[in-house]
Design a protein around this motif. Structure first.
Motif, mmCIF file in Angstrom:
data_model
loop_
_atom_site.group_PDB
_atom_site.id
_atom_site.type_symbol
_atom_site.label_atom_id
_atom_site.label_comp_id
_atom_site.label_asym_id
_atom_site.label_seq_id
_atom_site.Cartn_x
_atom_site.Cartn_y
_atom_site.Cartn_z
ATOM 1 N N HIS A 65 0.843 -1.196 0.000
ATOM 2 C CA HIS A 65 0.000 0.000 0.000
ATOM 3 C C HIS A 65 0.877 1.244 0.000
ATOM 4 C CE1 HIS A 65 -3.597 -2.342 0.649
ATOM 5 N NE2 HIS A 65 -2.977 -2.979 1.629
ATOM 6 N N GLU A 66 0.357 2.298 -0.601
ATOM 7 C CA GLU A 66 1.092 3.561 -0.662
ATOM 8 C C GLU A 66 0.609 4.517 0.407
ATOM 9 O OE1 GLU A 66 -0.139 6.692 -1.403
ATOM 10 O OE2 GLU A 66 -2.202 6.035 -1.810
ATOM 11 N N VAL A 67 1.513 5.367 0.863
ATOM 12 C CA VAL A 67 1.186 6.467 1.776
ATOM 13 C C VAL A 67 1.929 7.691 1.257
ATOM 14 C CG1 VAL A 67 1.075 7.237 4.173
ATOM 15 C CG2 VAL A 67 1.184 4.774 3.671
ATOM 16 N N HIS A 68 1.232 8.821 1.155
ATOM 17 C CA HIS A 68 1.891 9.990 0.585
ATOM 18 C C HIS A 68 1.346 11.286 1.192
ATOM 19 C CE1 HIS A 68 -1.775 9.863 -1.911
ATOM 20 N NE2 HIS A 68 -1.564 11.147 -2.157
ATOM 21 N N GLY A 69 1.959 12.385 0.786
ATOM 22 C CA GLY A 69 1.497 13.715 1.157
ATOM 23 C C GLY A 69 1.548 13.987 2.651
ATOM 24 N N LEU A 70 0.582 14.791 3.132
ATOM 25 C CA LEU A 70 0.555 15.180 4.543
ATOM 26 C C LEU A 70 0.289 13.995 5.463
ATOM 27 C CD1 LEU A 70 -1.378 18.567 4.227
ATOM 28 C CD2 LEU A 70 1.055 18.230 4.687
ATOM 29 N N ILE A 71 -0.457 13.030 4.972
ATOM 30 C CA ILE A 71 -0.691 11.832 5.782
ATOM 31 C C ILE A 71 0.623 11.084 6.003
ATOM 32 C CG2 ILE A 71 -1.788 9.548 5.761
ATOM 33 C CD1 ILE A 71 -4.280 10.858 4.582
ATOM 34 N N LEU A 72 1.452 10.988 4.954
ATOM 35 C CA LEU A 72 2.765 10.345 5.105
ATOM 36 C C LEU A 72 3.630 11.126 6.089
ATOM 37 C CD1 LEU A 72 4.958 8.294 4.364
ATOM 38 C CD2 LEU A 72 5.535 9.749 2.400
ATOM 39 N N SER A 73 3.611 12.440 5.986
ATOM 40 C CA SER A 73 4.426 13.247 6.901
ATOM 41 C C SER A 73 4.046 12.982 8.357
ATOM 42 C CB SER A 73 4.268 14.739 6.583
ATOM 43 O OG SER A 73 4.751 15.020 5.281
ATOM 44 N N ARG A 74 2.734 12.923 8.645
ATOM 45 C CA ARG A 74 2.299 12.671 10.012
ATOM 46 C C ARG A 74 2.646 11.233 10.435
ATOM 47 N NH1 ARG A 74 -1.219 14.873 13.626
ATOM 48 N NH2 ARG A 74 -0.334 16.798 12.786
ATOM 49 N N TYR A 75 2.461 10.316 9.511
ATOM 50 C CA TYR A 75 2.765 8.902 9.789
ATOM 51 C C TYR A 75 4.232 8.751 10.195
ATOM 52 C CZ TYR A 75 3.252 3.854 8.712
ATOM 53 O OH TYR A 75 3.503 2.505 8.750
ATOM 54 N N ILE A 76 5.126 9.387 9.460
ATOM 55 C CA ILE A 76 6.547 9.317 9.790
ATOM 56 C C ILE A 76 6.828 10.022 11.109
ATOM 57 C CG2 ILE A 76 8.846 10.094 9.057
ATOM 58 C CD1 ILE A 76 7.915 9.611 6.157
ATOM 59 N N ALA A 77 6.158 11.128 11.342
ATOM 60 C CA ALA A 77 6.376 11.901 12.568
ATOM 61 C C ALA A 77 6.021 11.105 13.822
ATOM 62 C CB ALA A 77 5.578 13.204 12.523
ATOM 63 N N VAL A 78 5.003 10.230 13.733
ATOM 64 C CA VAL A 78 4.608 9.464 14.913
ATOM 65 C C VAL A 78 5.383 8.159 15.042
ATOM 66 C CG1 VAL A 78 2.309 10.484 14.939
ATOM 67 C CG2 VAL A 78 2.683 8.279 13.767
ATOM 68 N N GLY A 79 6.267 7.877 14.080
ATOM 69 C CA GLY A 79 7.105 6.686 14.177
ATOM 70 C C GLY A 79 6.929 5.676 13.076
ATOM 71 N N GLY A 80 6.072 5.948 12.104
ATOM 72 C CA GLY A 80 5.917 5.071 10.955
ATOM 73 C C GLY A 80 5.563 3.651 11.329
ATOM 74 N N THR A 81 6.202 2.694 10.688
ATOM 75 C CA THR A 81 5.872 1.286 10.925
ATOM 76 C C THR A 81 6.208 0.845 12.342
ATOM 77 O OG1 THR A 81 8.032 0.585 10.071
ATOM 78 C CG2 THR A 81 6.207 0.689 8.501
ATOM 79 N N GLY A 82 7.098 1.582 13.005
ATOM 80 C CA GLY A 82 7.459 1.236 14.377
ATOM 81 C C GLY A 82 6.515 1.819 15.414
ATOM 82 N N SER A 83 5.533 2.576 14.983
ATOM 83 C CA SER A 83 4.575 3.198 15.912
ATOM 84 C C SER A 83 3.393 2.273 16.163
ATOM 85 C CB SER A 83 4.071 4.516 15.324
ATOM 86 O OG SER A 83 3.215 4.259 14.218
ATOM 87 N N ARG A 84 2.439 2.742 16.996
ATOM 88 C CA ARG A 84 1.215 1.969 17.248
ATOM 89 C C ARG A 84 0.393 1.754 15.979
ATOM 90 N NH1 ARG A 84 -2.144 4.925 21.718
ATOM 91 N NH2 ARG A 84 -3.676 3.368 20.996
ATOM 92 N N LEU A 85 0.577 2.634 15.002
ATOM 93 C CA LEU A 85 -0.184 2.487 13.762
ATOM 94 C C LEU A 85 0.234 1.252 12.973
ATOM 95 C CD1 LEU A 85 -0.288 6.175 12.499
ATOM 96 C CD2 LEU A 85 -2.228 4.821 13.318
ATOM 97 N N GLY A 86 1.534 0.902 13.015
ATOM 98 C CA GLY A 86 2.028 -0.246 12.254
ATOM 99 C C GLY A 86 1.987 0.002 10.760
ATOM 100 N N LEU A 87 1.864 -1.052 10.011
ATOM 101 C CA LEU A 87 1.871 -0.969 8.546
ATOM 102 C C LEU A 87 0.527 -0.518 7.988
ATOM 103 C CD1 LEU A 87 3.812 -4.262 7.917
ATOM 104 C CD2 LEU A 87 4.552 -2.028 7.073
#
Length: 441
Positions: free
Chosen positions: A384-406
């Motif tokens: 799956h793709e992640v891009h734009g402002l959603i990607l920026s926030r996803y990376i900011a909270v820790g990306g795949t290593g965060s509670r959000l996961g993949l």
């Protein structure tokens, strides 16, 4: 100098799959020993310049590309003559610096001879491209000499089939008698440039006699290629193509299967019986070769290097994936499910653009970065793709290593804006307020 040689070709094998040859390939004749073609070559050392201008005129008028084995000291003493010869497109061969017997030299002194001669060529803007011819033909089949040549990057030992003996002042009748006696398909004919040599005066008669015998002329660049690899090289433009000059003979590409590879100045051509014949060069080639080429997960190429539809970049497809290159991004691999996802979104012409990283391991899976976003994959979640402002926030909270996961979805539209779903929650973007909100399950 030896008079005439038995027809001989020494096969070349790589020391490992698509690895540098452990020994120089000796070419006493061209690969093609069935077609009535020959290659003309000339040797020269410092004691006299000869008449290169006349030789060039004759070759030009007859449409022949020849090879010139020049010592380093010849080049230093006669730079203008050298420029004229090699600038005309003829092949330069390293003939050592001062013409010693190579079997009497140590490895260090052999390398010094090669290096000093090459330095003389380089000062004029030329290179032998790893081609060598033994002075006095001494040790041209010697295993130690050929190992030392290969260890210094000289993989082509360009020998000869017979000598006209013009360097001995042979008469025209003697020279032509040798031409008639010793010429064979694929033969390499040795002549000399020196002032005492009768070869230049005999050259028009040599050419006409050969033609009268039904022979044509193969340039030295083509003489060391064969089969489907040779046909590909010719179709690309041979030495005038992006690949440049052959650096090796043809070698086995892998230790298993029916395959071949040949190295050139700027790239390589690969053949496998069930895939076909394709070239890899330049920055993409550098990436591929550095990964292990055919021994890597990419395997054999399935295309030549090709311009992308947007006309900005270049790519090669391989058995196991692709390498894409563009000026701002450089070369990167894309393969598997991530490549499939990228392809479904329009390849480089889609919003993701070109890859800016190879595929890498991330927490729980794999990911590739692109100009316009990232693609993530795991066996459980797919790609799956992640891009734009959603990607920026996803990376900011820790990306795949965060509670959000993949991610478990691509970004999609909702009534208030856009959303991406993850294993541990979702991120939304509000089109009215611009707010990006993370919600955990």
């Amino acid at each position: 100098m030896l008079a005439a040689a038995a027809a001989l070709a020494v096969p070349l094998t790589a020391s490992a799959a698509d690895a540098p040859p452990a020994s120089a390939n000796v070419f006493t004749r061209a690969y093609d020993t069935t077609t009535k073609n020959v290659t003309l070559t000339f040797d020269a050392d410092w004691w006299s310049a000869g008449n290169p201008g006349e030789v060039l005129r004759i070759l030009r008028e007859n449409g022949i590309t020849a090879a010139f084995a020049l010592t380093g000291r010849y080049v230093e003493k006669y730079p203008d003559q050298t420029r004229a010869l090699i600038s005309a497109g003829h092949k330069l061969i390293n003939h050592s610096y001062d013409h010693p017997y190579f079997t009497q030299e140590t490895q260090a002194s052999r390398w010094s001879q090669l290096d000093r001669a090459e330095a003389a060529y380089n000062r004029l803007g030329f290179t032998s491209a790893g081609w060598f011819r033994a002075p006095y033909r001494d040790g041209y089949l010697d295993a130690g000499v050929n190992r030392d040549l290969a260890a210094r990057g000289y993989y082509v030992n360009y020998d000869w089939t017979y000598d006209t003996t013009g360097y001995q002042g042979a008469s025209l009748d003697t020279i032509l008698a040798r031409v008639r006696q010793y010429t064979v398909p694929g033969g390499t004919i040795l002549m000399h440039l020196g002032d005492d040599s009768t070869d230049t005066a005999a050259l028009p008669s040599i050419i006409s006699t050969l033609r009268g015998m039904g022979y044509g002329f193969t340039d030295p660049y083509r003489s060391v290629t064969k089969g489907l690899i040779g046909a590909k090289y010719a179709a690309l433009g041979a030495q005038r193509s992006v690949l440049g000059v052959p650096r090796t003979g043809e070698m086995v590409a892998t230790t298993s299967g029916t395959s071949a590879v040949q190295w050139f100045d700027i790239g390589r051509i690969y053949w496998r019986n069930d895939i076909g014949t394709f070239e890899v060069h330049g920055a993409i080639g550098g990436k591929y070769f550095g990964m292990g080429s055919v021994t890597s997960f990419l395997g054999f190429p399935r295309t030549d290097e090709t311009t992308t539809p947007d006309r900005i970049g270049r790519f090669n497809h391989f058995q196991g994936g692709s390498i894409y290159w563009s000026p701002p991004t450089g070369p990167h691999t894309v393969y598997g499910a991530i490549r499939d996802k990228w392809a479904s979104l329009g390849w480089e012409t889609g919003f993701l653009g070109y890859p800016v990283s190879d595929e890498v391991a991330v927490t729980g899976g794999r990911a590739s970065q692109f100009q316009g976003g990232n693609v993530y994959w795991s066996a459980a979640t797919a790609a799956h793709e992640v891009h734009g402002l959603i990607l920026s926030r996803y990376i900011a909270v820790g990306g795949t290593g965060s509670r959000l996961g993949l991610p478990v979805s691509d970004e999609y539209g909702i009534s208030t804006g856009r959303r991406s779903d993850f294993r541990g929650g979702f991120i939304t973007w509000n089109a009215t307020t611009g707010a990006v909100t993370v919600t955990y399950y």
